[in-house]
Write an enzyme that holds these catalytic residues in place. Sequence first.
Site, mmCIF file in Angstrom:
data_model
loop_
_atom_site.group_PDB
_atom_site.id
_atom_site.type_symbol
_atom_site.label_atom_id
_atom_site.label_comp_id
_atom_site.label_asym_id
_atom_site.label_seq_id
_atom_site.Cartn_x
_atom_site.Cartn_y
_atom_site.Cartn_z
ATOM 1 N N GLU A 253 0.884 -1.170 0.000
ATOM 2 C CA GLU A 253 0.000 0.000 0.000
ATOM 3 C C GLU A 253 0.916 1.212 0.000
ATOM 4 O OE1 GLU A 253 -3.050 0.374 -0.510
ATOM 5 O OE2 GLU A 253 -3.651 -1.720 -0.341
ATOM 6 N N CYS A 287 -2.702 8.290 3.538
ATOM 7 C CA CYS A 287 -2.629 7.997 2.101
ATOM 8 C C CYS A 287 -3.992 8.235 1.457
ATOM 9 C CB CYS A 287 -2.102 6.601 1.850
ATOM 10 S SG CYS A 287 -2.930 5.356 2.804
#
Length: 487
Positions: A253, A287
């Site tokens: 990720e 994020c």
Amino acid sequence: MTSALETINLTHFVAGERVESGPVHHDVSPSDSTDVVASWGAAADDLAHQAIEAAVAAAPGWSATTGARRGEILTTAGLEIARRAEELGRILAREEGKTLPEAIGEVRRAAQILQFQGGQAIRNRGQLLDSVRPGIEVSITREPVGVVSVITPWNFPIAIPAWKIAPALAHGNTLVLKPAEAVPASAWHLVDVLHRAGLPDGVLNLVLGSGRDVGDTLTGSAGLNAVTFTGSEGTGRRVLDRASAAGIRAQLEMGGKNPLVVIDDADLDVAVTQALAGAFGSTGQRCTASSRLIVTRGIHDRFVDRLSAAMARWRVGHALEDGIDMGPVVDQVQLDQDRRYVEQAAVAGREVVGGQLEAAETDGFFMRPALVLGTDPSDAINREEVFGPVASVIEVEDYEHALAVANDTPYGLAAGIVTTSLAAAHDFRKRAQAGMVMVNLATAGVDFHVPFGGRGASSFGPREQGEEAREFFTQVKTAYVAAGAVT
Ligand code: ADP
């Protein structure tokens, strides 16, 4: 506010032993340079290898444990973490810098993840089919992958370790966890709680250290079967290279440059509230942050005025201070990066609202939220992840233009739209190029029981969280069984 704060002495965990080793580092609060949250020794390669060996040795026993027992341990740990949410939240807020309510919320989230994945441990369903040949049955089952290396970033010091560790353990894997250098205390507590909940020795090993020193060992050594990583794109690529060379599976990720589209028919209150929370919640260090605000012409000026006014009211300060809206940036390097993006935009002629350093009573990395106006989709601030309290506004003609700009990014984690039009919401849900789509919601803020992940440069490998987490942490076995002689 900062009086009588304890410094915790952290250890590694290898084969169930609490090991002290390596040069001592200090985990200093970004809110106050005099607040030392923890001290810890940094591991070298030999300790990382020992941790892998311990996980290898523990794998057969743990994979043979019943799902019910694995689930019980995770659930017990989840209950303890939930009970200690305030205490652990304070430690988290001190070491990472998010506000105390955000930090307590994150700890509660970790507890929920442990409990949810604890339940998943007994739901490792398979399939039974007739073969195409008579007298034969075919079963499809899932088995643990084996030994998994878990490498986590600083921005969610307990939730991200929890959402990787919990499904990995639930499905019978053994682990080596290396949390980010800036936030070892939260991860240490998670590991401590899991051990006291009954985790056998060697099933979950903790190595505290720098990615530069032990990262290569933890991503490409013999004995490892998989690596799950969350962090920056550059490091993610390196992790992928190491894992591919070692022939092991990888789950990454990485960044995001998430668009929040606001079109003319939007409810302005919803648009401002969601943009504010999405862009600047957790100091923008997510994020999933709504870092590109893509706004159609008819609502642009009203939206910018209202958002700027709301930003001006935000209180920035010490993470433990009552009533603050935003804590400090995590460290000096990140603060310099955030300020550099803002300054570069100003030099390029863009108007900047906010973004100044904030004076405070303590020595911390305090910066006001920054909004960069009049940007072009090709500006660096719209192409690269800043990872701070910095958002940009791109003015567009209409919905189609907004959608094209939203999709014009190498990333693809989350995308949001604020609209009262069912048709626009429906169309956006289908055509947004992102792993997660939000309607009348910020791009940040996700649930633990459904898949999390993105497309393009944001993610690699199967999704995390929810039931879907099983994909990465199990491998499929197809078995053909004939009860007797087959004609
Ligand atoms: P950030 O810039 O946000 O700190 P990084 O990608 O550098 O993001 O860090 C995320 C995690 O990756 C941290 O735990 C860090 O220690 C680790 N890390 C850094 N370099 C490496 C590497 N070469 N190999 C494996 N992990 C690494």
